[in-house]
Motif scaffolding. Structure first.
Motif, PDB file in Angstrom:
ATOM      1  N   ARG A 382       6.136  57.530  34.536  1.00 20.09           N
ATOM      2  CA  ARG A 382       7.716  56.774  34.245  1.00 20.09           C
ATOM      3  C   ARG A 382       8.650  56.591  35.457  1.00 20.09           C
ATOM      4  O   ARG A 382       8.547  56.123  36.048  1.00 20.09           O
ATOM      5  CB  ARG A 382       8.018  57.083  33.135  1.00 20.09           C
ATOM      6  CG  ARG A 382       6.985  56.676  31.478  1.00 20.09           C
ATOM      7  CD  ARG A 382       7.732  56.595  30.487  1.00 20.09           C
ATOM      8  NE  ARG A 382       6.882  56.213  29.151  1.00 20.09           N
ATOM      9  CZ  ARG A 382       6.939  55.971  28.203  1.00 20.09           C
ATOM     10  NH1 ARG A 382       8.455  56.579  27.767  1.00 20.09           N
ATOM     11  NH2 ARG A 382       5.860  55.614  27.057  1.00 20.09           N
ATOM     12  N   ASP A 383       8.715  57.934  35.546  1.00 17.55           N
ATOM     13  CA  ASP A 383      10.017  58.314  36.693  1.00 17.55           C
ATOM     14  C   ASP A 383       9.325  57.607  38.301  1.00 17.55           C
ATOM     15  O   ASP A 383      10.256  58.221  38.950  1.00 17.55           O
ATOM     16  CB  ASP A 383      10.445  59.605  36.505  1.00 17.55           C
ATOM     17  CG  ASP A 383       9.227  60.814  37.237  1.00 17.55           C
ATOM     18  OD1 ASP A 383       8.607  60.603  37.430  1.00 17.55           O
ATOM     19  OD2 ASP A 383       9.660  62.112  36.792  1.00 17.55           O
ATOM     20  N   GLN A 384       7.764  57.430  38.323  1.00 21.44           N
ATOM     21  CA  GLN A 384       7.309  57.188  39.313  1.00 21.44           C
ATOM     22  C   GLN A 384       7.489  55.471  39.330  1.00 21.44           C
ATOM     23  O   GLN A 384       7.140  55.228  40.340  1.00 21.44           O
ATOM     24  CB  GLN A 384       5.864  57.728  39.760  1.00 21.44           C
ATOM     25  CG  GLN A 384       6.072  59.050  40.627  1.00 21.44           C
ATOM     26  CD  GLN A 384       5.028  59.585  40.549  1.00 21.44           C
ATOM     27  OE1 GLN A 384       3.714  59.018  39.439  1.00 21.44           O
ATOM     28  NE2 GLN A 384       4.257  59.856  41.197  1.00 21.44           N
ATOM     29  N   MET A 385       8.326  54.994  38.193  1.00 22.82           N
ATOM     30  CA  MET A 385       8.166  53.550  38.689  1.00 22.82           C
ATOM     31  C   MET A 385       9.486  53.096  40.520  1.00 22.82           C
ATOM     32  O   MET A 385       8.643  51.568  40.210  1.00 22.82           O
ATOM     33  CB  MET A 385       9.037  52.930  37.486  1.00 22.82           C
ATOM     34  CG  MET A 385       7.970  52.705  36.155  1.00 22.82           C
ATOM     35  SD  MET A 385       5.925  51.999  36.079  1.00 22.82           S
ATOM     36  CE  MET A 385       5.248  53.985  36.829  1.00 22.82           C
ATOM     37  N   GLU A 386       9.657  53.880  40.159  1.00 18.64           N
ATOM     38  CA  GLU A 386      10.970  53.374  42.019  1.00 18.64           C
ATOM     39  C   GLU A 386       9.968  53.316  43.181  1.00 18.64           C
ATOM     40  O   GLU A 386       9.987  52.280  43.519  1.00 18.64           O
ATOM     41  CB  GLU A 386      12.211  53.907  41.752  1.00 18.64           C
ATOM     42  CG  GLU A 386      13.051  53.891  40.602  1.00 18.64           C
ATOM     43  CD  GLU A 386      14.409  54.011  40.500  1.00 18.64           C
ATOM     44  OE1 GLU A 386      14.536  54.574  41.345  1.00 18.64           O
ATOM     45  OE2 GLU A 386      15.294  54.031  39.881  1.00 18.64           O
ATOM     46  N   GLU A 387       9.196  54.445  42.727  1.00 16.74           N
ATOM     47  CA  GLU A 387       8.462  54.596  44.212  1.00 16.74           C
ATOM     48  C   GLU A 387       7.799  53.455  44.100  1.00 16.74           C
ATOM     49  O   GLU A 387       7.082  52.429  45.246  1.00 16.74           O
ATOM     50  CB  GLU A 387       7.271  56.042  43.754  1.00 16.74           C
ATOM     51  CG  GLU A 387       9.103  56.424  43.965  1.00 16.74           C
ATOM     52  CD  GLU A 387       8.206  58.026  44.641  1.00 16.74           C
ATOM     53  OE1 GLU A 387       6.890  58.758  45.246  1.00 16.74           O
ATOM     54  OE2 GLU A 387       7.662  59.163  42.910  1.00 16.74           O
ATOM     55  N   LEU A 388       7.194  53.264  42.887  1.00 22.19           N
ATOM     56  CA  LEU A 388       5.858  52.080  42.665  1.00 22.19           C
ATOM     57  C   LEU A 388       7.233  50.844  43.507  1.00 22.19           C
ATOM     58  O   LEU A 388       6.632  49.507  43.726  1.00 22.19           O
ATOM     59  CB  LEU A 388       5.313  51.168  41.841  1.00 22.19           C
ATOM     60  CG  LEU A 388       4.461  52.085  40.908  1.00 22.19           C
ATOM     61  CD1 LEU A 388       3.764  51.930  39.698  1.00 22.19           C
ATOM     62  CD2 LEU A 388       3.195  52.462  41.745  1.00 22.19           C
ATOM     63  N   ASP A 389       7.542  50.122  43.123  1.00 26.63           N
ATOM     64  CA  ASP A 389       8.886  48.675  43.565  1.00 26.63           C
ATOM     65  C   ASP A 389       9.621  48.839  45.232  1.00 26.63           C
ATOM     66  O   ASP A 389       9.114  48.493  45.653  1.00 26.63           O
ATOM     67  CB  ASP A 389       9.705  48.922  42.580  1.00 26.63           C
ATOM     68  CG  ASP A 389      10.053  48.784  41.360  1.00 26.63           C
ATOM     69  OD1 ASP A 389       9.226  48.297  40.643  1.00 26.63           O
ATOM     70  OD2 ASP A 389      10.897  49.371  40.551  1.00 26.63           O
ATOM     71  N   GLY A 390       9.687  49.978  45.619  1.00 25.57           N
ATOM     72  CA  GLY A 390       9.735  50.179  46.611  1.00 25.57           C
ATOM     73  C   GLY A 390       8.762  49.934  47.529  1.00 25.57           C
ATOM     74  O   GLY A 390       7.877  48.879  48.422  1.00 25.57           O
ATOM     75  N   ILE A 391       7.081  50.358  46.916  1.00 23.00           N
ATOM     76  CA  ILE A 391       6.142  49.694  47.790  1.00 23.00           C
ATOM     77  C   ILE A 391       5.949  48.184  47.511  1.00 23.00           C
ATOM     78  O   ILE A 391       5.703  47.188  48.592  1.00 23.00           O
ATOM     79  CB  ILE A 391       4.495  50.396  46.887  1.00 23.00           C
ATOM     80  CG1 ILE A 391       4.090  51.753  47.476  1.00 23.00           C
ATOM     81  CG2 ILE A 391       2.968  49.776  47.639  1.00 23.00           C
ATOM     82  CD1 ILE A 391       3.523  52.427  46.799  1.00 23.00           C
ATOM     83  N   VAL A 392       6.237  47.345  46.585  1.00 20.14           N
ATOM     84  CA  VAL A 392       6.493  45.895  46.220  1.00 20.14           C
ATOM     85  C   VAL A 392       6.935  45.449  47.170  1.00 20.14           C
ATOM     86  O   VAL A 392       7.057  44.260  48.322  1.00 20.14           O
ATOM     87  CB  VAL A 392       6.284  45.770  44.563  1.00 20.14           C
ATOM     88  CG1 VAL A 392       6.407  44.127  44.438  1.00 20.14           C
ATOM     89  CG2 VAL A 392       4.876  46.294  43.868  1.00 20.14           C
ATOM     90  N   GLU A 393       8.612  45.997  47.667  1.00 21.19           N
ATOM     91  CA  GLU A 393       9.696  45.495  48.189  1.00 21.19           C
ATOM     92  C   GLU A 393       8.937  45.587  49.610  1.00 21.19           C
ATOM     93  O   GLU A 393       9.085  44.911  49.963  1.00 21.19           O
ATOM     94  CB  GLU A 393      10.201  46.565  47.964  1.00 21.19           C
ATOM     95  CG  GLU A 393      11.455  46.074  49.338  1.00 21.19           C
ATOM     96  CD  GLU A 393      12.771  46.674  48.625  1.00 21.19           C
ATOM     97  OE1 GLU A 393      14.085  46.722  49.567  1.00 21.19           O
ATOM     98  OE2 GLU A 393      12.967  47.715  48.148  1.00 21.19           O
ATOM     99  N   PHE A 394       7.931  46.700  49.989  1.00 20.46           N
ATOM    100  CA  PHE A 394       7.639  46.290  51.434  1.00 20.46           C
ATOM    101  C   PHE A 394       6.657  45.271  51.351  1.00 20.46           C
ATOM    102  O   PHE A 394       6.677  44.764  52.573  1.00 20.46           O
ATOM    103  CB  PHE A 394       6.981  48.082  51.555  1.00 20.46           C
ATOM    104  CG  PHE A 394       6.641  47.760  52.662  1.00 20.46           C
ATOM    105  CD1 PHE A 394       6.819  47.874  54.129  1.00 20.46           C
ATOM    106  CD2 PHE A 394       4.960  47.701  53.130  1.00 20.46           C
ATOM    107  CE1 PHE A 394       6.095  48.330  55.492  1.00 20.46           C
ATOM    108  CE2 PHE A 394       3.580  48.311  53.782  1.00 20.46           C
ATOM    109  CZ  PHE A 394       4.205  48.317  54.736  1.00 20.46           C
ATOM    110  N   LEU A 395       5.997  45.305  50.441  1.00 23.10           N
ATOM    111  CA  LEU A 395       5.197  43.973  50.896  1.00 23.10           C
ATOM    112  C   LEU A 395       5.195  42.981  50.336  1.00 23.10           C
ATOM    113  O   LEU A 395       4.829  42.354  51.029  1.00 23.10           O
ATOM    114  CB  LEU A 395       3.793  44.359  49.847  1.00 23.10           C
ATOM    115  CG  LEU A 395       3.133  45.748  49.803  1.00 23.10           C
ATOM    116  CD1 LEU A 395       2.013  46.248  48.321  1.00 23.10           C
ATOM    117  CD2 LEU A 395       1.851  45.830  51.267  1.00 23.10           C
TER     118      LEU A 395
END
Length: 397
Positions: A382-395
């Motif tokens: 769960r604490d990796q959700m922000e890292e996923l959000d970073g990928i989404v922002e990049f894409l």
């Protein structure tokens, strides 16, 4: 029994389709089969443009005999020497021993490698810009080397304004009675196979395809007759534009492609979460593929279509999961470039997949690679959700 199609007042399609073949070139799956196109012009001189694969030779010979209707065969124009188009040449020579072959110097070098019949006494050697008159038809020739063999050429008929395009503008898929693209729901039912054909067979040679397109642009073309797939007589510009994009490695669609390898389901779970977040960000065009389930030819074609890609892969024996390594090697071998990409890696110990994927991707031209590799240690937390959000922002930028 013969099966021919009249295309113009004196030009006929005499090809055939193979629905039993499972692998084209013994590499690419073709669940819809493939057609082998051959054409005949009946002028003062009779002209055959290319032959067919051995698998459909019997049908082709019946078609040829019917169309000639007792006439002799004067010329065979050999636009491409690959066996799926030249394998039946010897059978034609047996039946029409006086026939002359029209091709370039490289054509005849290859012909002697494939066949034992007397080539030199039948050879009419042409070069770029040469023409042959058959009566009212004047046939001109242009070289298109490496589309996709070095001897490849096209023939242009100035009378009917027809381009006999060899392997260019071809597609996988058997012809089911209708031979014209405008008789088919091409965009919905054929475009995927046309894209997969071009990107996998000729994708490496984008510069050479561009050269061929420039030569075609100088001609007044009303019809394109390829060696595979339907004949084009309408909306030529639409299909040519597809070739323009594919051959310049320009994304066809604003879309996200997610390609993953997953051994026990944890990497798949991570990309499913990512896909949901990409959707929440407003993206409506998302494609996902498991490299273990889908042949690389389909994923490669999708990579040519989409402008953004996520690669997700576990570390396997201190390297990449084999199916992902194969896909990345295929992309590199096909000169893939001009994309925005992000990487997700997984592993329980000694995780190295991300670094290895980025090394391969960075060797491709003009690849914008997201700096932050998401590292999943066995399963997404769960604490990796922000890292996923970073990928989404990049894409989504």
């Amino acid at each position: 029994m013969y099966c021919v199609k009249k295309i113009t007042e004196d030009m006929y399609w005499i090809g055939a389709s193979d629905r039993r073949l499972e692998l084209f070139e013994n590499v690419y799956p073709i669940p819809k089969g493939v057609s082998y196109n051959s054409y005949v012009i009946l002028d003062e001189k009779t002209v055959l443009l290319d032959t067919v694969d051995h698998s459909v030779c019997s049908q082709f010979l019946e078609n040829l005999e019917h169309v000639l209707d007792g006439r002799t065969l004067d010329y065979i124009i050999v636009n491409h020497m690959e066996p799926d188009h030249c394998a039946s040449l010897a059978e034609v020579v047996i039946r029409y021993p006086e026939v002359k072959f029209v091709g370039n110097a490289k054509t005849f070098t290859m012909m002697k490698q494939f066949f034992d019949f007397d080539v030199d006494n039948r050879a009419v050697v042409i070069k770029e810009g040469d023409t042959i008159s058959t009566g009212k038809h004047t046939l001109a020739f242009a070289m298109i080397p490496m589309v996709h063999w070095p001897e490849a050429m096209v023939t242009y008929d100035a009378y009917d304004k027809v381009l006999y395009s060899a392997d260019a503008f071809g597609t996988f898929g058997a012809l089911n009675g209708n031979i014209f693209a405008d008789e088919l729901n091409f965009e919905a039912e054929w475009l995927e196979e046309a894209r997969r054909y071009l990107t996998n067979i000729v994708g490496k040679y984008g510069a050479q395809v561009q050269s061929a397109l420039k030569k075609a642009a100088a001609l007044d073309i009303e019809m394109i007759c390829p060696l595979h797939g339907p004949v084009w007589r309408e909306n030529l510009g639409w299909f040519i534009d597809k070739y323009q994009k594919w051959s310049t490695y320009t994304p066809e669609d604003h879309a996200v492609l997610i390609v993953y390898a997953s051994i026990y389901g944890n990497t798949e779970s991570a990309v499913n979460v990512l896909a949901g977040k990409i959707s929440d960000a407003g993206e409506k065009n998302i494609a996902m593929y498991d490299v273990s389930k889908t042949d690389p030819s389909y994923i490669l074609a999708e990579a040519f279509r989409c402008d953004r890609i996520v690669f997700a892969c576990p570390t396997y024996n201190a390297g990449l999961f084999p199916k992902m390594e194969t896909l990345l090697s295929e992309l590199k071998a096909h000169n893939f470039q001009n994309r925005k990409v992000a990487v997700i890696e997984n592993g329980t110990w000694a995780i190295s997949a991300g670094k290895q994927m980025k090394e391969i991707l960075s060797s491709m031209k003009n690849m914008e690679i997201y700096d932050n590799t998401l590292t999943v240690k066995s399963s997404l937390k769960r604490d990796q959700m922000e890292e996923l959000d970073g990928i989404v922002e990049f894409l989504m930028k």
